[in-house]
Every structure is written in structure tokens, then in C-alpha cells.
Design an enzyme around this catalytic site. Structure first.
Site, PDB file in Angstrom:
ATOM      1  N   LYS A  35      -6.592  -3.063 -20.598  1.00 39.07           N
ATOM      2  CA  LYS A  35      -6.936  -3.931 -19.460  1.00 39.07           C
ATOM      3  C   LYS A  35      -5.983  -3.648 -18.300  1.00 39.07           C
ATOM      4  CE  LYS A  35      -4.409  -7.769 -21.498  1.00 39.07           C
ATOM      5  NZ  LYS A  35      -3.852  -8.871 -20.759  1.00 39.07           N
ATOM      6  N   TYR A 256      18.602  -5.492   4.854  1.00 44.10           N
ATOM      7  CA  TYR A 256      18.208  -6.816   5.358  1.00 44.10           C
ATOM      8  C   TYR A 256      19.054  -7.918   4.738  1.00 44.10           C
ATOM      9  CZ  TYR A 256      13.930  -4.747   7.287  1.00 44.10           C
ATOM     10  OH  TYR A 256      13.040  -4.003   8.002  1.00 44.10           O
TER      11      TYR A 256
HETATM   12  C1  LIG Z   1      -6.351 -11.344 -26.286  1.00 44.09           C
HETATM   13  C2  LIG Z   1      -5.301 -10.300 -26.132  1.00 44.09           C
HETATM   14  N1  LIG Z   1      -5.045  -9.486 -27.150  1.00 44.09           N
HETATM   15  C3  LIG Z   1      -4.108  -8.533 -27.083  1.00 44.09           C
HETATM   16  C4  LIG Z   1      -3.349  -8.369 -25.944  1.00 44.09           C
HETATM   17  C5  LIG Z   1      -2.284  -7.304 -25.908  1.00 44.09           C
HETATM   18  O1  LIG Z   1      -1.032  -7.895 -25.790  1.00 44.09           O
HETATM   19  P1  LIG Z   1       0.309  -7.014 -25.743  1.00 44.09           P
HETATM   20  O2  LIG Z   1       0.229  -6.226 -24.489  1.00 44.09           O
HETATM   21  O3  LIG Z   1       1.390  -8.024 -25.702  1.00 44.09           O
HETATM   22  O4  LIG Z   1       0.299  -6.155 -26.954  1.00 44.09           O
HETATM   23  C6  LIG Z   1      -3.553  -9.223 -24.872  1.00 44.09           C
HETATM   24  C7  LIG Z   1      -2.716  -9.105 -23.679  1.00 44.09           C
HETATM   25  O5  LIG Z   1      -2.340 -10.004 -23.024  1.00 44.09           O
HETATM   26  C8  LIG Z   1      -4.564 -10.205 -24.961  1.00 44.09           C
HETATM   27  O6  LIG Z   1      -4.805 -11.039 -23.946  1.00 44.09           O
END
Ligand SMILES: Cc1ncc(COP(=O)(O)O)c(C=O)c1O
Length: 370
Positions: A35, A256
Site C-alpha cells: 500500500k 532560518y
Molecule cells: C491491515 C494491515 N495489515 C498489515 C499491515 C502491514 O503492517 P506493517 O507495515 O507494520 O507490517 C498494515 C499496515 O498498516 C495493515 O493496515
């Protein structure tokens, strides 16, 4: 000449991290969570390093489409499921598996016309109070889904709020186990932290783990563990060059707000990286930076396009010298992204995801020496 800043994505490190997690996951299959454009790395750029995963998980349908366009024919899971009814058409067309976390999504499925029954991941809110059915409603949701001709297989999923911290997963895992004890279906409960810390228990690792941040070489429980202590390698390096130097006298200030005041004569380098590149503006004086692979420190405030570093540890450095803001320097020294994140009061996730579009990105295929 483009500005001398470059992010590098390390394909071999992605592959090695996936392999390291596989060793911890036992028989569980691994969703590579991609994602947020693969945590800022770019889905197309990580695909080669991660294509040995058992599936890919993300939120955006557009990202799922991009994976199919890359030729991925295996499982894809939408971690938040569909957002509106017509998303289900794309799920049917692309063979996407999707999370179901609320009654409205079941209503959409019930109204969906499809020849292909869907594989769904029914989500339980076991205590995080974000997405999912409460344990008391979970069984009824499962029964509703089970009765739909649009659904073939139902898997069971939950997400932990404290897998990376002191509370751990025990309470939420017990709630989940209790509430779905006699329900059939594959289980998926682990994110990176849960896998690394508790995944040696096969019931926790279960059927699928959802690994995100660890694949990208960041320790979810830093500083208790470092990425190196989990056997993980950085997958993103951010490097820029020094474009100017200044010789300071005692009492001179930098940048700054004049927040840094030289206590004695010193040389500083001006690096072509600022907050508009994704470097955290709140990183304070003292934040580690590698100059030519040697550890130094940031001085003064981050500006939009530049930051300033102390050149005392590297007197030979000058215009054109390399500064590594996180990740691996050209000579192999590593500055863990988690160290920079912590001192800037954020997490590695945010730094990776915030890499700005204006930063050119290169892929590096070779294995790291270190
Ligand atoms: C439902 C879900 N599963 C898995 C993950 C993966 O998490 P991580 O990046 O902490 O391994 C996420 C990330 O936020 C998530 O929202």
C-alpha cells in the site's frame, strides 16, 4: 544538470528481507503489503524484489491494477475492501480478494452480479477499534457472507494495535481465537511486528502474514530491536551531494531562525535535500547524516531545498561529496532510517512514504556487501 539528489531502491535487499521473513513465518504464506505505493518505494520498482511473495496486499484498486499490469497473476488482497459497489466489478474482473469489515460491504456483495464467486477476508475488530466487526457480531456477519452465492471462501482476519509495543498481542489474539474458534477458513493476524516478535507460535503466524515495514528494512519495534538485529537490510537509500560549504566562526549561526550557533570555528556543508524532498523538517541539530560514509550530524533548521551538516568528522569533504540521509552510502555504511525517524519524532514508515515526487529514483539490483 538535475539537482544532485537520488533515492535508490535496493532490489536485492527486498529479496533478502522477504527471505528473512519467510524463515520466521514457518508454513504461513506471506502477503507483501505494498500500500501507499509500496511504502513510498514505487510498486513497479519493488515488484522484482518481492515477486516471490505469495500475494500482494494494498488498499487502492489502482495499485491492484498496476500489479496485474506487471503480470502478477497470483493473489491480491484489498486490505480495506471495496469503497463502493462498482469496485466489486473490478474485483470480479481482476480476481481481487477483498476484506469485508462492515455490513455495508456485505450489502454491496449481496447486490453484486458476478459469475465469479469472490474470496473474502472477514475482519474482526478484536480491540483496535478501527475496521471490523466486533466479536459479538462476527459470527452473524460470517453467516450472512456464507449464504451469499457471490462468495466462495471466507478467511478470517484481525489487526493488532500493539504488536510493536509493550502490551503485545496476547489480549487481542485471545479475543480473536475465542470468537472464531469453530469457524472454518484461513486466518491472518500478523503484521511485521507480530510476525517478528510472536510469529514463532504457529497459531499466531497461522495461514497468512501481512508483512509491510519489515520488507522495507525497518524495525517495527525500534529501538528495542534494530533492523540489523532482525536481519533486515535497508531497501531505500536517500543520498544527495554537498553543493556548498561555509567556514564558521564561533558565534556564527546557521539557517532560518538562527537555531544553530557555532561554539567554535567549524566547517559545514550545504546538502541538496530539504523538506520538499521528503526529509522531515523537524529533524533537529544532531540528527545523524553520513558524509562520504562517515557519521556526522545535521546542524540548524531544514529548509525547503537544503540542509546543513557538520563537516568536522570529514575535513576532506567539500562540494560534490556525498551525504546519505538514510539507508546505505555508496561505500556501504548504513544509516538506519529508524534512527533518523526516531530523532525526528516519527517512524520509518512516514519517512519512506513521504519521499517526494521530485526526487529521482534509481533501482539497484546488486546485493549489498555489508
Ligand atoms: C491491515 C494491515 N495489515 C498489515 C499491515 C502491514 O503492517 P506493517 O507495515 O507494520 O507490517 C498494515 C499496515 O498498516 C495493515 O493496515
Amino acid at each position: 544538470m538535475p539537482r544532485p539528489i537520488l533515492a535508490t531502491i535496493h532490489t536485492a535487499a527486498l529479496r533478502a528481507n522477504l527471505q528473512a521473513l519467510r524463515q520466521r513465518a514457518g508454513d504461513a504464506r506471506i502477503w507483501a503489503v505494498v500500500k501507499a505505493n509500496a511504502y513510498g518505494h514505487g510498486i513497479e520498482r519493488v515488484f522484482e524484489g518481492l515477486h516471490a511473495a505469495d500475494g500482494f496486499a494494498m488498499l487502492d484498486l489502482g495499485e491492484a491494477q498496476r500489479l496485474r499490469a506487471l503480470g502478477w497473476r497470483g493473489p491480491i488482497l484489498l486490505l480495506e475492501g471495496v469503497f463502493e459497489a462498482r469496485d466489486l466489478e473490478l474485483c470480479s474482473r481482476l480476481g481481487l480478494w477483498h476484506t469485508v469489515h462492515c455490513e455495508e460491504q456485505i450489502d454491496m456483495l449481496a447486490a453484486h452480479k458476478t459469475h465469479e464467486a469472490h474470496r473474502v477476508f472477514l475482519k474482526m475488530n478484536s480491540g483496535m477499534n478501527r475496521l471490523g466487526f466486533r466479536p459479538a457480531q462476527f459470527r452473524a456477519a460470517w453467516a450472512r457472507l456464507d449464504a451469499l452465492p457471490q462468495v466462495d471462501e471466507i478467511s478470517l482476519v484481525t489487526h493488532f494495535s500493539d504488536a510493536d509495543g509493550a502490551p503485545g498481542i496476547a489480549a487481542q489474539f485471545a479475543v480473536f481465537q475465542d470468537a472464531c474458534a469453530d469457524l472454518p477458513g484461513e486466518r491472518s493476524v500478523c503484521n511485521s511486528a507480530a510476525l517478528l516478535r510472536f510469529g514463532s507460535d504457529a497459531r499466531v503466524a497461522s495461514d497468512w502474514v501481512r508483512a509491510g515495514i519489515a520488507l522495507y528494512g525497518s524495525a517495527p519495534d525500534f529501538p528495542v530491536h534494530t533492523s540489523a538485529s532482525w536481519g533486515l537490510q535497508p531497501t531505500m537509500s536517500l543520498r544527495a551531494r554537498i553543493i556548498g560549504t561555509q567556514d564558521l566562526q564561533a558565534g556564527d549561526t546557521v539557517g532560518y531562525g538562527s537555531s544553530f550557533v557555532a561554539e567554535h570555528p567549524m566547517r559545514i556543508g550545504v546538502v541538496a535535500c530539504g523538506y520538499a524532498d521528503g526529509y522531515p523538517r523537524h529533524a533537529p541539530t544532531g540528527t545523524p547524516v553520513l558524509v562520504g560514509g562517515v557519521r556526522s550530524r545535521l546542524v540548524g533548521r531544514i529548509s525547503m531545498d537544503m540542509l546543513t551538516v557538520d563537516l568536522s568528522p570529514t575535513p576532506q569533504a567539500g562540494v560534490g561529496s556525498e551525504a546519505t540521509l538514510w539507508g546505505r552510502s555508496a561505500c556501504g555504511t548504513v544509516l538506519p532510517i529508524d534512527e533518523v525517524a526516531r530523532i525526528a519524532q516519527t517512524v520509518g514508515y512516514e519517512l519512506m512514504c513521504a519521499l517526494a515526487a521530485r526526487v529521482p529514483v534509481a533501482l539497484e539490483a546488486d546485493a549489498a556487501d555489508a
